[in-house]
Design an enzyme around this catalytic site. Structure first.
Site, PDB file in Angstrom:
ATOM      1  N   LEU A 514      95.393  90.112 107.929  1.00  0.00           N
ATOM      2  CA  LEU A 514      96.636  89.369 108.115  1.00  0.00           C
ATOM      3  C   LEU A 514      97.025  88.574 106.885  1.00  0.00           C
ATOM      4  O   LEU A 514      98.199  88.270 106.678  1.00  0.00           O
ATOM      5  CB  LEU A 514      96.497  88.408 109.313  1.00  0.00           C
ATOM      6  CG  LEU A 514      96.230  89.063 110.670  1.00  0.00           C
ATOM      7  CD1 LEU A 514      95.951  87.993 111.716  1.00  0.00           C
ATOM      8  CD2 LEU A 514      97.408  89.924 111.090  1.00  0.00           C
ATOM      9  N   GLY A 517      93.510  82.958 102.415  1.00  0.00           N
ATOM     10  CA  GLY A 517      93.714  81.628 101.864  1.00  0.00           C
ATOM     11  C   GLY A 517      92.482  81.161 101.129  1.00  0.00           C
ATOM     12  O   GLY A 517      91.614  81.962 100.754  1.00  0.00           O
ATOM     13  N   GLY A 518      92.390  79.870 100.905  1.00  0.00           N
ATOM     14  CA  GLY A 518      91.258  79.321 100.180  1.00  0.00           C
ATOM     15  C   GLY A 518      89.940  79.525 100.902  1.00  0.00           C
ATOM     16  O   GLY A 518      88.877  79.609 100.288  1.00  0.00           O
ATOM     17  N   PHE A 519      90.003  79.648 102.243  1.00  0.00           N
ATOM     18  CA  PHE A 519      88.792  79.850 103.050  1.00  0.00           C
ATOM     19  C   PHE A 519      88.279  81.279 102.895  1.00  0.00           C
ATOM     20  O   PHE A 519      87.091  81.517 102.775  1.00  0.00           O
ATOM     21  CB  PHE A 519      89.131  79.559 104.511  1.00  0.00           C
ATOM     22  CG  PHE A 519      87.974  79.650 105.465  1.00  0.00           C
ATOM     23  CD1 PHE A 519      87.303  78.505 105.851  1.00  0.00           C
ATOM     24  CD2 PHE A 519      87.557  80.862 105.984  1.00  0.00           C
ATOM     25  CE1 PHE A 519      86.238  78.579 106.739  1.00  0.00           C
ATOM     26  CE2 PHE A 519      86.504  80.952 106.869  1.00  0.00           C
ATOM     27  CZ  PHE A 519      85.843  79.797 107.236  1.00  0.00           C
ATOM     28  N   VAL A 522      91.731  86.679 106.607  1.00  0.00           N
ATOM     29  CA  VAL A 522      91.944  86.554 108.047  1.00  0.00           C
ATOM     30  C   VAL A 522      92.318  87.931 108.586  1.00  0.00           C
ATOM     31  O   VAL A 522      93.183  88.612 108.023  1.00  0.00           O
ATOM     32  CB  VAL A 522      93.056  85.541 108.373  1.00  0.00           C
ATOM     33  CG1 VAL A 522      93.219  85.406 109.887  1.00  0.00           C
ATOM     34  CG2 VAL A 522      92.743  84.180 107.761  1.00  0.00           C
ATOM     35  N   LYS A 536      88.870  84.445 111.043  1.00  0.00           N
ATOM     36  CA  LYS A 536      88.882  83.892 109.689  1.00  0.00           C
ATOM     37  C   LYS A 536      87.459  83.967 109.135  1.00  0.00           C
ATOM     38  O   LYS A 536      86.542  83.343 109.667  1.00  0.00           O
ATOM     39  CB  LYS A 536      89.412  82.450 109.695  1.00  0.00           C
ATOM     40  CG  LYS A 536      89.574  81.879 108.303  1.00  0.00           C
ATOM     41  CD  LYS A 536      90.596  80.745 108.257  1.00  0.00           C
ATOM     42  CE  LYS A 536      90.176  79.507 108.980  1.00  0.00           C
ATOM     43  NZ  LYS A 536      91.054  78.357 108.680  1.00  0.00           N
ATOM     44  N   ASP A 633      96.072  68.780 104.751  1.00  0.00           N
ATOM     45  CA  ASP A 633      96.515  70.022 104.121  1.00  0.00           C
ATOM     46  C   ASP A 633      97.687  70.623 104.896  1.00  0.00           C
ATOM     47  O   ASP A 633      97.737  71.821 105.154  1.00  0.00           O
ATOM     48  CB  ASP A 633      95.370  71.025 104.047  1.00  0.00           C
ATOM     49  CG  ASP A 633      95.607  72.100 102.976  1.00  0.00           C
ATOM     50  OD1 ASP A 633      96.491  71.904 102.130  1.00  0.00           O
ATOM     51  OD2 ASP A 633      94.911  73.119 102.996  1.00  0.00           O
TER      52      ASP A 633
END
Length: 826
Positions: A514, A517-519, A522, A536, A633
């Site tokens: 999908l 991001g920084g993590f 996803v 995630k 954030d």
């Protein structure tokens, strides 16, 4: 060559053209495609037209003196003509007929029985069939409206003929065929208007209270309008008239399912939306269920009426109040001990099944309600004379779809048992009992707390003895979250097996990805039971690490709100760390907002609902949840959208729990996203709830403008969106900020209010910014009494991240939508 004949012809041509303009069709003189009728006062025009982006031809009526063709009535809306060879004529029996080139009839009206009929376009926009000698009207377009109610039109039922005039939206801007959205008068009980989507009611006006519909309190503030509601043996109809002839206004059900009033602004050349509905979550039909009361200025928005309690407390905790409320105590009709509690400033409940008497007094209504064992509430039917009003509306069914306003609305008297009435009044002789009960509860709570602490210590020892990999639930401690955390909390939550996650995501395939991001990435997944999920996965190269993973598990698992994304569980196996969320069908807000091909899907009503939803979610985090939480954030990519485009705040990896007495915190570890961080946080590491307020303000301005808070705007001196907005505000040109994708279809007063709120939230000094509780109230107000904003943060100087980094700082900065982490050197 003589010029005078040519000059004479040029002078006489306009007069000749004017003299030949007609407003009537006769039996021997039909109207061909390419010809038009113009009403005697030049207000309206009738003819063949093609909608936007369509080649089909329709017969319609539109404004004659407005630059933007605005069609208010369509004859053959379900039977278009494919070419320009159609003809509109009137037969000798008075029937109107539209035919094609081969004389095929594609639309007609019934015969009228007139001897010398004509069809005439009136200056009201009404197209009528009558006798040549100005006889009575035998047929009129006003009886068969399309999607528009014009001044003087009747909306509602003729009880003699059975005709119920309703407004039905176009399918789209290019197709006037009837859609599933329509507005119709329900004449049962105390009549009111409903907006429908197929067979589902999506909004209602409330009953007429003598001045206005109780669910449209803005009506009394309109200048230059006169509103009428007639309820007698012959008809039940609503209409409006314009007293100021310079005002051009219409009421429309549009193809998006919105009921709206628009005013023509000649100077701007646009239709300005003056009012619309549904507007907020409380406008939905019965969002709080039976005996629930919806207040958009509260968080949560639903509460039970006095004497009632949630039918499903667990669902109410999850902000799902659709089950409604149930009585604490059954009514006592035999002994006559029941009484009434007042719900003030109310939009009256659904009145389709109520009893109505327009001549009774309010006291007589109360007595009659007490004598009827089925009566659940009563109210005045007409409050136009002031005081308690006259007439009687009495409910003998459960009360549904009740909402309250700050100042508008009227009193609703709800029947309660004596015990529930007494519970709201504290007499002096009961105070000592209440104090004793309070002491007992406090001591019991203290004993329970000590017992829990003992169980916690024993369990902690058992977990340590058990060793790693032997528990079936995840257990984290808040002292492991980050260097700023000082509290400890144990948490147990569902663990998903790595194999299940791999199967659900088809091996974490690229097709199921999908975003990232920084993590980390996803993925969309589908569990064995068919439930859709979002997974995630913590990337090994992630700039957010295990601390942020644990932080998100700790925080979001304890939070439940309709505007927060729901965490279903996690996966911890080997080096894998994953979070499993509910799947959000429309991904994140930035996907729509900053993509010009998709931003048109966000109409103003949707954008306003998103702003309100984010505000309520933040209010819950800051004030209403069991912890005070700073998100740190907030950005467009962290606002997810469900199937109905409802916003849900996500990504709590950077969030921070505040202690009960903490107002602000200073940190050496700055996290967040460039463009959304408050100046005191980005520069000095000081954060508080006002840091989130600043980020929210940036989001509001981005939602309105469809642009990121980054780049040059119009003039080279404008470094970002805040500077650009501040400049337009001071020049009184705020509406120039609005996203072009909205195509001027928005209520200007509401947009200006949101721009003001956005600027109030991004003010440079934290103490000047409002709390989220105030923001929610502002969004629910008319905006007239809001304070003027001061200069935004970063509006007059460059941010520290726009210059080269100091050698005393260790930076990990990724622009656009990536998270920023900056560790200050000593």
């Amino acid at each position: 060559m003589k010029l005078w004949p040519i000059l004479v012809a040029l002078v006489l041509l306009p007069l000749f053209s004017f003299s030949t303009a007609r407003d009537t069709i006769t039996v021997g003189n039909p109207l061909a495609d390419g010809e038009t009728l113009i009403s005697s006062g030049q207000s309206f025009k009738l003819g063949f037209f093609s909608p936007h982006n369509s080649k089909n031809r329709y017969v319609g009526v539109w404004y004659n003196q407005i630059s933007v063709q605005t069609v208010v009535w369509v004859a053959n809306r379900q039977s278009p003509i494919a070419d320009s060879n159609g003809t509109l004529s009137i037969a000798a029996n008075g029937s109107l007929v539209i035919t094609t080139q081969n004389s095929s009839i594609i639309w007609s009206t019934e015969a009228t029985g007139l001897t010398k009929p004509i069809a005439k376009l009136l200056d009201t926009g009404n197209f009528v069939v009558q006798e040549t000698a100005a006889g009575g009207i035998a047929w009129q377009s006003f009886d068969y409206p399309t999607d528009t109610l014009l001044p003087g039109m009747k909306f509602g039922a003729n009880l003699t003929t059975g005709l119920n005039r309703r407004l039905t939206a176009w399918k789209s801007e290019s197709d006037p065929a009837p859609s599933e959205y329509y507005a119709a008068m329900d004449v049962r009980g105390d009549p009111e208007i409903f907006l429908w989507a197929g067979t589902e009611k999506i909004w209602r006006t409330g009953p007429w209270d003598g001045l206005q519909f109780s669910g449209i309190p803005e009506t009394t503030s309109y200048q230059g309008f006169e509103f009428s509601f007639v309820n007698n043996e012959e008809e039940i109809v609503y209409s409006f008239h314009i007293l100021n002839r310079s005002i051009i206004s219409r009421l429309v059900v549009n193809h998006s399912g919105v009921f709206q009033r628009s005013l023509w602004l000649e100077a701007a050349g646009i239709w300005n939306i003056f009012w619309y509905a549904p507007k907020d979550p409380c406008d939905d039909v019965s969002p709080c269920g039976r005996y629930g009361v919806c207040d958009p200025n509260n968080s949560p928005i639903c509460n039970c009426m006095q004497g009632f309690t949630p039918k499903s407390p667990q669902n109410w905790e999850l902000r799902d109040a659709s089950d409604g409320c149930v009585r604490r105590t059954n009514l006592d009709c035999v002994n006559g001990t029941d009484g009434f509690a007042t719900v003030s400033h109310a939009k009256l409940p659904d009145t389709t099944s109520c009893f109505l008497n327009l001549s009774m007094s309010l006291d007589q209504c109360r007595v009659m309600c007490l004598m009827n064992c089925s009566c659940t509430a009563y109210a005045s039917a007409n409050v136009s004379g002031g005081g308690s009003g006259i007439g009687c509306v009495m409910w003998v069914t459960e009360l549904t779809d009740v909402r309250v306003y700050v100042e508008a609305g009227q009193d609703l008297y709800v029947r309660l048992a004596k015990a529930d009435l007494a519970s709201t009044t504290s007499s002096s002789h009961n105070k000592s009992n209440h104090a004793a009960i309070a002491i007992i509860i406090s001591l019991s709570f203290l004993a329970l707390l000590l017992a829990c602490a003992g169980c916690y210590l024993c369990r902690k020892k058992k977990v340590r003895r058990a060793g790693p990999g032997m528990t079936t639930t995840s257990s984290f401690h808040n002292d492991q979250l980050n260097e700023e955390s000082t509290h400890e909390h144990d948490l147990e939550m569902p663990l998903f097996d790595l194999g299940i996650m791999a199967t659900a995501t088809e091996g974490f395939s690229a097709a199921n990805k999908l975003g990232e991001g920084g993590f980390g990435p996803v993925y969309k997944g589908i569990l064995a039971d068919g439930q859709e999920i979002a997974v995630k996965r913590l990337a090994k190269t992630s700039i957010q690490g295990l601390d942020e993973f644990k932080n998100e598990v700790i925080l979001i698992a304890k939070l439940q709100h309709r505007n927060l994304v729901r965490l279903l569980g996690c996966c911890i196996q080997g080096e894998e760390r994953m979070l499993v969320y509910e799947y959000m069908a429309n991904k994140s807000l930035d996907v729509f907002l900053f993509d010009k091909s998709k931003s048109a899907l966000l109409n103003w009503q949707t954008r306003y609902r998103i702003i309100e939803g984010i505000a309520r979610g933040l209010l819950y985090l800051h004030q209403d949840s069991r912890f005070r939480i700073i998100h740190r954030d907030m950005k467009a990519s962290n606002i997810l959208l469900d199937q109905e485009m409802n916003p849900k705040i996500s990504d709590f990896g950077m969030a921070r729990i505040f202690g009960g007495d903490e107002a602000e915190v200073n940190t050496r570890r700055i996290v967040g996203t460039y463009g959304y961080m408050a100046p005191e946080y980005a520069m000095d590491g000081v954060f508080s709830v006002k840091s989130d307020v600043f980020s929210f303000g940036v989001l509001v301005l981005e939602i309105i403008s469809g642009r990121k808070n980054r780049g040059v705007y119009v003039q080279s001196s404008h470094l970002n969106l805040l500077t650009h907005t501040w400049s337009l505000w001071n020049e009184e040109k705020s509406l120039q900020l609005v996203d072009e994708a909205l195509d001027y279809s928005f209520p200007s007063n509401e947009v200006v209010k949101c721009i003001r709120i956005g600027l109030l939230c991004v003010q440079e000094r934290p103490e000047d910014r409002p709390l989220m509780s105030s923001v929610v109230l502002m969004l629910g107000s008319n905006g007239a009494s809001l304070p003027n904003p001061k200069q935004p943060g970063f509006a007059a100087r460059r941010t520290p991240f726009e210059t080269e980094s100091s050698s005393s700082k260790q930076d990990s900065i990724m622009l656009n939508n990536m998270t920023v982490t900056v560790i200050e050197g000593r």
